[in-house]
Design an enzyme around this catalytic site. Sequence first.
Site, PDB file in Angstrom:
ATOM      1  N   LYS A 123      -6.549  -2.687   1.956  1.00  0.00           N
ATOM      2  CA  LYS A 123      -5.612  -2.031   1.050  1.00  0.00           C
ATOM      3  C   LYS A 123      -5.229  -2.976  -0.086  1.00  0.00           C
ATOM      4  O   LYS A 123      -5.111  -2.552  -1.235  1.00  0.00           O
ATOM      5  CB  LYS A 123      -4.364  -1.544   1.786  1.00  0.00           C
ATOM      6  N   ARG A 133      19.018  -2.828 -11.306  1.00  0.00           N
ATOM      7  CA  ARG A 133      17.686  -2.731 -11.942  1.00  0.00           C
ATOM      8  C   ARG A 133      16.624  -3.591 -11.250  1.00  0.00           C
ATOM      9  O   ARG A 133      15.628  -3.950 -11.864  1.00  0.00           O
ATOM     10  CB  ARG A 133      17.755  -3.091 -13.429  1.00  0.00           C
ATOM     11  N   ASN A 171      -6.960   7.742  -0.415  1.00  0.00           N
ATOM     12  CA  ASN A 171      -6.623   9.100   0.016  1.00  0.00           C
ATOM     13  C   ASN A 171      -7.720   9.773   0.827  1.00  0.00           C
ATOM     14  O   ASN A 171      -7.679  10.987   1.039  1.00  0.00           O
ATOM     15  CB  ASN A 171      -6.280   9.961  -1.203  1.00  0.00           C
ATOM     16  N   HIS A 206      -6.847  12.574   3.112  1.00  0.00           N
ATOM     17  CA  HIS A 206      -5.468  12.971   2.811  1.00  0.00           C
ATOM     18  C   HIS A 206      -5.365  14.331   2.116  1.00  0.00           C
ATOM     19  O   HIS A 206      -4.322  14.955   2.173  1.00  0.00           O
ATOM     20  CB  HIS A 206      -4.777  11.906   1.962  1.00  0.00           C
ATOM     21  N   HIS A 222       1.412  12.553  10.621  1.00  0.00           N
ATOM     22  CA  HIS A 222       0.568  12.164   9.490  1.00  0.00           C
ATOM     23  C   HIS A 222      -0.812  11.619   9.915  1.00  0.00           C
ATOM     24  O   HIS A 222      -1.848  12.088   9.448  1.00  0.00           O
ATOM     25  CB  HIS A 222       1.310  11.139   8.620  1.00  0.00           C
ATOM     26  N   GLU A 225      -1.948   2.877  -9.661  1.00  0.00           N
ATOM     27  CA  GLU A 225      -2.568   4.113  -9.215  1.00  0.00           C
ATOM     28  C   GLU A 225      -3.200   4.906 -10.355  1.00  0.00           C
ATOM     29  O   GLU A 225      -2.896   6.075 -10.563  1.00  0.00           O
ATOM     30  CB  GLU A 225      -1.524   4.975  -8.495  1.00  0.00           C
ATOM     31  N   HIS A 234      -2.883  16.242   4.157  1.00  0.00           N
ATOM     32  CA  HIS A 234      -1.550  16.623   3.677  1.00  0.00           C
ATOM     33  C   HIS A 234      -1.316  18.126   3.802  1.00  0.00           C
ATOM     34  O   HIS A 234      -0.222  18.566   4.148  1.00  0.00           O
ATOM     35  CB  HIS A 234      -1.369  16.210   2.203  1.00  0.00           C
ATOM     36  N   ARG A 240      -7.373   3.349  -6.780  1.00  0.00           N
ATOM     37  CA  ARG A 240      -6.436   3.523  -5.667  1.00  0.00           C
ATOM     38  C   ARG A 240      -6.578   4.895  -4.994  1.00  0.00           C
ATOM     39  O   ARG A 240      -6.189   5.078  -3.846  1.00  0.00           O
ATOM     40  CB  ARG A 240      -5.007   3.312  -6.189  1.00  0.00           C
ATOM     41  N   LYS A 266       4.588   0.922  -3.254  1.00  0.00           N
ATOM     42  CA  LYS A 266       5.043   2.285  -3.535  1.00  0.00           C
ATOM     43  C   LYS A 266       6.288   2.584  -2.707  1.00  0.00           C
ATOM     44  O   LYS A 266       6.234   2.576  -1.485  1.00  0.00           O
ATOM     45  CB  LYS A 266       3.939   3.301  -3.216  1.00  0.00           C
ATOM     46  N   GLU A 297      -4.801   5.245  10.177  1.00  0.00           N
ATOM     47  CA  GLU A 297      -4.875   4.642   8.839  1.00  0.00           C
ATOM     48  C   GLU A 297      -5.696   3.348   8.868  1.00  0.00           C
ATOM     49  O   GLU A 297      -6.370   3.008   7.897  1.00  0.00           O
ATOM     50  CB  GLU A 297      -3.475   4.340   8.269  1.00  0.00           C
TER      51      GLU A 297
END
Lengths: 364, 364
Positions: free
Chosen positions: A228, A123, A246, A249, A266, A238, A253, A242, A144, A186
């Site tokens: 960031k 956990r 993107n 993106h 990417h 998020e 994407h 946040r 993330k 990025e």
Amino acid sequence: MMELTVDLGARSYPIYIGQGIIDNIGAFFEKHGLGKNSPHLVVTDEHVAEHHLPRVLGLLGEAGYKVSPYTVNAGEKSKSLAVLEDVVGVALDAGLDRKSSIIALGGGVVGDLAGFVAASYMRGIRFVQIPTTILAHDSSVGGKVAVNHPKAKNIIGAFHQPEMVLYDTSTLQTLPPRDVRAGLSEMIKHGLIWDSEFTAWCEDNADKLVGLDPEALQYGLYQGCKVKSIVVSQDEKENDLRAILNLGHTIGHALEAVAGYNELVHGEAISIGMVGAAKLAVQLGYSEDIYTVTKRILQKFGLPTRCPEHLDTDRIMEAMMHDKKFSGGNMVYIVPTAIGKVEIRKDVKPEWVRNIVEQLKRED
Amino acid sequence: MMELTVDLGARSYPIYIGQGIIDNIGAFFEKHGLGKNSPHLVVTDEHVAEHHLPRVLGLLGEAGYKVSPYTVNAGEKSKSLAVLEDVVGVALDAGLDRKSSIIALGGGVVGDLAGFVAASYMRGIRFVQIPTTILAHDSSVGGKVAVNHPKAKNIIGAFHQPEMVLYDTSTLQTLPPRDVRAGLSEMIKHGLIWDSEFTAWCEDNADKLVGLDPEALQYGLYQGCKVKSIVVSQDEKENDLRAILNLGHTIGHALEAVAGYNELVHGEAISIGMVGAAKLAVQLGYSEDIYTVTKRILQKFGLPTRCPEHLDTDRIMEAMMHDKKFSGGNMVYIVPTAIGKVEIRKDVKPEWVRNIVEQLKRED
């Protein structure tokens, strides 16, 4: 060496950035109270292992730490529940307990996988990140972590903040040129959404960054991580702000999904996506400069700004509609309002975006 | 209906306990702002599905919620990463998004599995628990969720607090008598570690509880959940105090492991373990009453207080040594110091415990 704190209350952690800092890995572990009585596990991939694993294992061993390695195949396929089960089995055999840590030595795939192991083993145990790509400056801030499901990327995961990030710019010297440029994409994005001065610095230092100059890399990674971390500190889970991360993106994407592996990586896809966002800004009435400057910078880095013509616009639009950022039927779009500033628009019509995708195929 | 708040700051949540409260499930969902635009997923097992699934799906449908079911096989084997992957696939097909919830309808296995799905799907969505066993009053407080690894139970998991717990005592009426008694064993434990008055009440109401009297069940579950929630509120991530919840579990887990499936279920094993802990207390100089009262209460509930003689003491000791509560070489033991009070002892010698296991085989 430069040091940055990602400010998340009790979950705050430092990012150390500098040339050769892995040489002092034992001291960093001691500073952070990582236990010498409990075993630790380094997760890496076959390519990174070749260049850096013996050094990391050797230095930690000399410093008195018990560390086992786990090496995955390079590439996205290693981010699976099957690999997770295998890593956990190795962790159990090695005797990892609640005072142990998982050390991610590699890029985004290794960080995401190892991070989710750390988030879920017993956990949650401690997690140390040693990024070895430029792109990972993005994924190493914000906690993330995730693995993929056969039906969706990054769908099984957690928010699990690392104990510390050790960013040794010397590990970047062996990166292929294409990955260098794509990773810098990025970094440029972090300037474009938040900091016009840093954007100008990026443009002025494009050659040094592409050439992997250690001083320039240290400063650029520091500033990229800083933007960031400011955003993440204000919106850890998020919920709203946040989303600005993107930029580029939404289209990016979709292009990645349609182009398939290797035609666009990417960072290249979001480079084209950022040009698309800039065009949308102009269409919404913001300054033409946004488009001109965005495109000029990306081209200085040798990044693509034109959508490959053979990619089918219908399929691109369809991929966008399946993107989870479109949940609830609203199209969410990050639009620059100036260099270094963006807004979150929820009123963007799919026709406008389709039109922009068509225009992107005709860019120079 | 009784209501209890588990106090965990921003993650606080209510437990509603009462006869027939599922009839108002739509109103509870509305009160907690669960979305009607996003689909939800009920996870249950084949046995519970037969008794309660149509009712839950019907009532939520009437209230305007989109809900899909997912039914697993009953039993511990469903707590696997393979089943997790399957549930996530169904969740994706049903279109679950960040505003969706996972609803656990069942006992501990369903709660643990569904809870880990909720913790990890899109890095965490909301989780509603509808426990259908008495034992689940224990697992529905504290947010511990997990699946098993072939090499270890509950080793891959998270702390993920539910949005609310709906404890409808009418669902308990179909439980087999053995599961009723075994579930009440954890309720008695909650009295023994924290609340002598509640312990006395349990003894006085043993017949009503075993006979599933709705009023007695409501009060007993309320008090049991309350003790656990006080402990968990003070130690959410299981650093120290939470260990007291393991009264009877050190010996109990070992007996479970050695006896194998069905000879001893969890509640029975910890019943014997609690007698062992009481004997240890007397040996350490605490009042003989601790042993007398503990044993008398457990026997009033028809719970076993004697270790099956054929279980090998060496194997029991070995199982205890493998238990993760023994990490770092220290034997951690929860010892009662009076009825309603315990202490965490780290000085218990394995020989003492071996001696007590031998004595437990000769209890009446």
